[in-house]
Design a protein around this motif. Structure first.
Motif, PDB file in Angstrom:
ATOM      1  N   THR A  66       0.828  -1.223   0.000  1.00  0.00           N
ATOM      2  CA  THR A  66       0.000   0.000   0.000  1.00  0.00           C
ATOM      3  C   THR A  66       0.858   1.267   0.000  1.00  0.00           C
ATOM      4  OG1 THR A  66      -0.212  -0.089   2.412  1.00  0.00           O
ATOM      5  CG2 THR A  66      -1.984  -1.089   1.126  1.00  0.00           C
ATOM      6  N   LYS A  67       2.049   1.170   0.602  1.00  0.00           N
ATOM      7  CA  LYS A  67       2.939   2.356   0.617  1.00  0.00           C
ATOM      8  C   LYS A  67       3.475   2.689  -0.770  1.00  0.00           C
ATOM      9  CE  LYS A  67       4.416   1.954   5.421  1.00  0.00           C
ATOM     10  NZ  LYS A  67       5.225   1.077   6.263  1.00  0.00           N
ATOM     11  N   HIS A  68       3.455   1.694  -1.673  1.00  0.00           N
ATOM     12  CA  HIS A  68       4.022   1.909  -3.011  1.00  0.00           C
ATOM     13  C   HIS A  68       2.951   2.095  -4.099  1.00  0.00           C
ATOM     14  CE1 HIS A  68       7.620   0.344  -0.974  1.00  0.00           C
ATOM     15  NE2 HIS A  68       8.311   0.955  -1.926  1.00  0.00           N
ATOM     16  N   ILE A  69       1.686   2.282  -3.681  1.00  0.00           N
ATOM     17  CA  ILE A  69       0.623   2.487  -4.682  1.00  0.00           C
ATOM     18  C   ILE A  69       0.875   3.810  -5.408  1.00  0.00           C
ATOM     19  CG2 ILE A  69      -1.857   2.985  -4.991  1.00  0.00           C
ATOM     20  CD1 ILE A  69      -2.395   0.963  -2.736  1.00  0.00           C
ATOM     21  N   PRO A  70       0.988   3.782  -6.761  1.00  0.00           N
ATOM     22  CA  PRO A  70       1.272   5.018  -7.490  1.00  0.00           C
ATOM     23  C   PRO A  70       0.054   5.945  -7.521  1.00  0.00           C
ATOM     24  CG  PRO A  70       0.914   3.202  -9.029  1.00  0.00           C
ATOM     25  CD  PRO A  70       0.872   2.614  -7.651  1.00  0.00           C
ATOM     26  N   ALA A  71       0.293   7.213  -7.834  1.00  0.00           N
ATOM     27  CA  ALA A  71      -0.805   8.181  -7.971  1.00  0.00           C
ATOM     28  C   ALA A  71      -1.752   7.693  -9.060  1.00  0.00           C
ATOM     29  CB  ALA A  71      -0.234   9.548  -8.344  1.00  0.00           C
ATOM     30  N   ASN A  72      -3.047   7.786  -8.816  1.00  0.00           N
ATOM     31  CA  ASN A  72      -4.035   7.321  -9.795  1.00  0.00           C
ATOM     32  C   ASN A  72      -5.348   8.056  -9.570  1.00  0.00           C
ATOM     33  OD1 ASN A  72      -6.009   5.448  -8.100  1.00  0.00           O
ATOM     34  ND2 ASN A  72      -3.918   5.056  -7.369  1.00  0.00           N
ATOM     35  N   GLU A  73      -6.267   7.877 -10.524  1.00  0.00           N
ATOM     36  CA  GLU A  73      -7.516   8.640 -10.439  1.00  0.00           C
ATOM     37  C   GLU A  73      -8.691   7.800  -9.931  1.00  0.00           C
ATOM     38  OE1 GLU A  73      -8.699   9.953 -14.345  1.00  0.00           O
ATOM     39  OE2 GLU A  73      -8.766   7.907 -15.147  1.00  0.00           O
ATOM     40  N   CYS A  74      -8.461   6.535  -9.614  1.00  0.00           N
ATOM     41  CA  CYS A  74      -9.631   5.707  -9.281  1.00  0.00           C
ATOM     42  C   CYS A  74      -9.743   5.293  -7.821  1.00  0.00           C
ATOM     43  CB  CYS A  74      -9.719   4.494 -10.204  1.00  0.00           C
ATOM     44  SG  CYS A  74      -8.256   3.495 -10.288  1.00  0.00           S
ATOM     45  N   ILE A  75      -8.633   5.269  -7.059  1.00  0.00           N
ATOM     46  CA  ILE A  75      -8.714   4.784  -5.671  1.00  0.00           C
ATOM     47  C   ILE A  75      -8.904   5.949  -4.697  1.00  0.00           C
ATOM     48  CG2 ILE A  75      -7.488   3.590  -3.814  1.00  0.00           C
ATOM     49  CD1 ILE A  75      -6.057   1.915  -5.937  1.00  0.00           C
ATOM     50  N   GLU A  76      -9.955   5.831  -3.870  1.00  0.00           N
ATOM     51  CA  GLU A  76     -10.216   6.818  -2.813  1.00  0.00           C
ATOM     52  C   GLU A  76      -9.332   6.509  -1.604  1.00  0.00           C
ATOM     53  OE1 GLU A  76     -11.725   9.901  -0.767  1.00  0.00           O
ATOM     54  OE2 GLU A  76     -12.502   9.435  -2.758  1.00  0.00           O
ATOM     55  N   LYS A  77      -9.374   5.233  -1.153  1.00  0.00           N
ATOM     56  CA  LYS A  77      -8.551   4.822  -0.005  1.00  0.00           C
ATOM     57  C   LYS A  77      -8.415   3.303  -0.007  1.00  0.00           C
ATOM     58  CE  LYS A  77     -12.395   4.405   3.249  1.00  0.00           C
ATOM     59  NZ  LYS A  77     -12.905   4.627   4.588  1.00  0.00           N
ATOM     60  N   VAL A  78      -7.407   2.816   0.716  1.00  0.00           N
ATOM     61  CA  VAL A  78      -7.247   1.366   0.898  1.00  0.00           C
ATOM     62  C   VAL A  78      -7.167   1.074   2.399  1.00  0.00           C
ATOM     63  CG1 VAL A  78      -6.101   0.926  -1.310  1.00  0.00           C
ATOM     64  CG2 VAL A  78      -4.715   1.491   0.689  1.00  0.00           C
ATOM     65  N   GLU A  79      -7.632  -0.118   2.782  1.00  0.00           N
ATOM     66  CA  GLU A  79      -7.570  -0.556   4.183  1.00  0.00           C
ATOM     67  C   GLU A  79      -7.063  -1.991   4.202  1.00  0.00           C
ATOM     68  OE1 GLU A  79     -11.648   1.763   5.631  1.00  0.00           O
ATOM     69  OE2 GLU A  79     -11.732  -0.287   4.837  1.00  0.00           O
ATOM     70  N   ILE A  80      -6.289  -2.304   5.224  1.00  0.00           N
ATOM     71  CA  ILE A  80      -5.810  -3.692   5.356  1.00  0.00           C
ATOM     72  C   ILE A  80      -6.701  -4.401   6.365  1.00  0.00           C
ATOM     73  CG2 ILE A  80      -3.869  -5.167   6.011  1.00  0.00           C
ATOM     74  CD1 ILE A  80      -2.100  -2.707   5.098  1.00  0.00           C
ATOM     75  N   ALA A  81      -7.213  -5.552   5.938  1.00  0.00           N
ATOM     76  CA  ALA A  81      -8.133  -6.290   6.805  1.00  0.00           C
ATOM     77  C   ALA A  81      -7.597  -7.696   7.035  1.00  0.00           C
ATOM     78  CB  ALA A  81      -9.513  -6.354   6.162  1.00  0.00           C
ATOM     79  N   GLY A  82      -7.946  -8.259   8.208  1.00  0.00           N
ATOM     80  CA  GLY A  82      -7.609  -9.653   8.502  1.00  0.00           C
ATOM     81  C   GLY A  82      -6.133  -9.935   8.330  1.00  0.00           C
ATOM     82  N   PRO A  83      -5.821 -11.084   7.710  1.00  0.00           N
ATOM     83  CA  PRO A  83      -4.415 -11.499   7.620  1.00  0.00           C
ATOM     84  C   PRO A  83      -3.628 -10.779   6.525  1.00  0.00           C
ATOM     85  CG  PRO A  83      -5.836 -13.126   6.578  1.00  0.00           C
ATOM     86  CD  PRO A  83      -6.743 -12.089   7.154  1.00  0.00           C
TER      87      PRO A  83
END
Length: 659
Positions: free
Chosen positions: A141-158
């Motif tokens: 997630t730290k290396h996700i490049p700039a983009n126009e479609c993702i609002e946010k990411v969350e890590i869940a479970g394992p």
């Protein structure tokens, strides 16, 4: 993203345009300086370069325009983004797993990237590093490049990465769909697809067994055509072989003046049965039948005429069915390949693949226990020979990039042997050319046995279609549709429901499985049936009409309105609409059309949830007068209807405006 990939290809084309422009300038200078490679040669070279430059500029413009209009495959976009993030986080890994899927529940976001678990296993096996999937997910997630479609990411479970899309991104894609229409996803190079389907036998009626190949093949053709491929639809008719000997001998006896007076063969099935009975019981007739085969194969004009007459009677009967089901085919029967068969035998002999077994010429293919017989002991050819000739012609003459055979599962071993023989002899490389047997199961009756008539005969396809029309009309009259529709509208609804339901019942089942044919189930307007979807579509189309909103007003609104997706049901419907390109891409890969049926049913039920919770048109409770039209919601209705209409078109189903 997809757009990013296309922009790389555009950059290459733009670079070539720059180089060509410089080259033309260079040639002009040559002329000015009076340096003389022949003037004619210079002009030719200059003309060639200018032609290439014009061609490149035009194709670049066309590709740009197509890409601007193409529907974005959201899943592909996310795969590009997470692919880049994983490569940046773990540059030392070759081909790390990339798994992005739509989320099954809203609490897990809109999509999920589930690559972390796979990377954990690879690091453990190859580097002996024990890293938790959650830690890997955090690094990705730290290396996700700039983009126009993702609002946010969350890590869940394992270590699942839940992805939330941006609302303005979804809204923008929906507006693009409404303005540009339903456009295919970008596919890159335009390839040639050859589809072999339907393929009945001359002098035998089409029966329920031909239904699946015909319906599945037609739908595959429509999908590949929509996606921008060059499609050749082939009907590999059984129009050659020893059975024509007995048919011609019987024709000579029954209609001796057939050369001058067209024989009134009304029932070709009965004609075939009579000739077969005589062939089995009359020795003299059997001898004549064999002589007729020899004369036919030696192209004797009188026998060719008899053969053509028999084929024409069959063709007319087949065409009635193709007209009902709206099927388009190019006829290329076994006879087309007859003259090529001696070359097939010679090629396999020259390359040392032929063995002689009891007078027969056979070819053993590695991995298959039963050999192909390419010549019988009497010098005649077989189905194996004609199928090899057809394969060779499709690969080397037609230059097919993708070959698909829509043939029942029972032919699987035979076709795989033929394909392997083609590879063995050097006709194609499976890494370059895709050859697929799109197999399908049998049609069963409601007793779960092979679908037969009460007397145990195979069900004639024409009888089945006529029964479908009768039942569809009964259903419409039960619903009292005959009281509100004109005679013309009622007829259109009858054909739409009858043929749509027969097609959808087949296509909505996984083609690899057998399926139970039941008119009662397919005409039910509840559940995943064509009757339900056609009714839902007609309702959606009526919403704007009843609010007196015409097409021009919707187009104007699509350009000016922002699609608000604040209500959870608006958001759910908007995302569902945008999944259409990824559904199509999946089917282009695995050729399983039931995925499209499942998607259309999901879209229709998601729309119903939206419509029940979100007012599109608000009316005064007392007077019934329209007091407010929520245009952005009408646009969501229109986008849903557009996707459903294209889905129906791919499935070969014709919706109607009123039902």
């Amino acid at each position: 993203s997809e757009t990013h990939c296309m922009s790389i290809s555009f950059a290459f084309q733009e670079n070539e345009i720059k180089l060509l422009t410089a080259e033309i300038e260079h040639l002009k200078n040559f002329g000015c300086l009076g340096i003389s490679p022949s003037l004619e040669g210079l002009r030719d070279e200059n003309a060639k370069l200018k032609y290439r430059l014009n061609f490149l500029q035009k194709s670049l413009q066309e590709e740009r325009s197509k890409t601007m209009k193409s529907m974005i495959n959201v899943n592909n976009c996310l795969q590009e983004i997470f692919g880049a993030a994983i490569r940046a986080a773990y540059p030392e890994l070759e081909n790390p797993p990339l798994v992005v899927t739509p989320s099954q529940q809203p609490k897990f976001g809109d999509y999920q990237c589930n690559s972390a678990m796979g990377i954990t296993q690879i690091l453990l096996k190859t580097k002996e590093q024990k890293v938790s999937p959650r830690e890997i997910a955090e690094k990705i997630t730290k290396h996700i490049p700039a983009n126009e479609c993702i609002e946010k990411v969350e890590i869940a479970g394992p270590g699942f990465i839940n992805v939330h899309l941006r609302k303005d991104f979804v809204s923008k894609q929906l507006s693009s769909l409404l303005i540009n229409g339903v456009q295919p996803p970008a596919i890159g190079k335009r390839k040639k697809v050859i589809l072999d389907f339907s393929s009945p036998n001359i002098a035998k009626e089409m029966h329920v067994g031909h239904l699946r190949s015909t319906i599945i093949g037609e739908s595959m053709c429509r999908l590949f055509e929509f996606a921008g491929y060059d499609v050749l639809r082939l009907n590999h008719l059984g129009d050659w072989g020893t059975q024509f000997g007995m048919l011609i001998a019987h024709l000579q006896d029954k209609f001796p003046d057939y050369l001058t007076v067209s024989p009134p063969i009304g029932d070709l099935q009965a004609f075939y049965k009579e000739s077969k009975r005589r062939f089995d019981t009359e020795e003299e007739f059997k001898k004549r039948a064999y002589q007729c085969v020899v004369l036919l194969q030696s192209k004797d004009p009188d026998f060719i005429k008899a053969w053509e007459l028999i084929c024409d009677v069959s063709r007319k009967e087949f065409q009635k069915i193709y007209n009902c089901l709206d099927i388009t085919l190019t006829e290329r029967g076994e006879s087309f390949y007859h003259d090529m068969m001696k070359d097939i035998v010679k090629e396999f002999e020259d390359k040392g693949f032929v063995q002689v077994d009891d007078g027969r010429k056979v070819v053993f293919v590695p991995g298959f226990s039963v050999p192909l017989t390419i010549m019988k002991s009497d010098g005649g050819y077989t189905y194996d020979t004609s199928d090899l000739a057809a394969l060779r012609h499709r690969l080397l003459e037609e230059k097919g990039d993708i070959l698909i055979y829509v043939v029942d599962s029972g032919q699987s071993v035979h076709l795989q042997t033929v394909f392997a023989a083609g590879q063995m002899v050097g006709w194609y490389d499976p890494k370059v050319t895709r050859i697929t047997h799109a197999a399908f199961g049998v049609v069963l009756g409601e007793d779960k046995k092979k679908f037969k008539t009460r007397s145990g005969d195979t069900v004639r396809l024409m009888d089945l279609l006529e029964e479908g029309l009768k039942r569809a009309m009964d259903k419409l009259k039960d619903k009292e549709r005959d009281k509100v529709l004109t005679a013309e509208e009622l007829k259109a609804a009858q054909m739409s429901v009858a043929f749509g339901c027969i097609k959808y019942a087949d296509l909505s089942h996984n083609r690899l499985n057998d399926y139970v044919f039941s008119f009662d189930k397919m005409l039910d307007d509840r559940g995943n049936t064509a009757a339900y979807l056609l009714y839902a579509f007609t309702r959606i189309r009526a919403i704007a009409r009843l609010a007196s909103i015409d097409e021009d007003m919707l187009q104007k609104a699509a350009r000016e309105e922002v699609l608000i997706l604040d209500h959870e049901k608006e958001w759910k419907l908007g995302k569902c609409i945008l999944r259409f390109p990824e559904i199509l891409q999946k089917i282009l890969d695995d050729l399983l059309l039931h995925t499209l049926c499942d998607y259309l049913y999901e879209l229709a039920t998601t729309f119903t949830e939206f419509y029940d919770n979100c007012y599109c048109v608000e009316k005064d409770r007392q007077s019934g007068q329209i007091v407010k039209v929520n245009m952005w919601r009408l646009l969501l209705c229109e986008a849903t209807a557009m996707i459903m209409a294209k889905g129906f078109d791919i499935l070969g189903i014709k919706p109607v405006q009123r039902m």
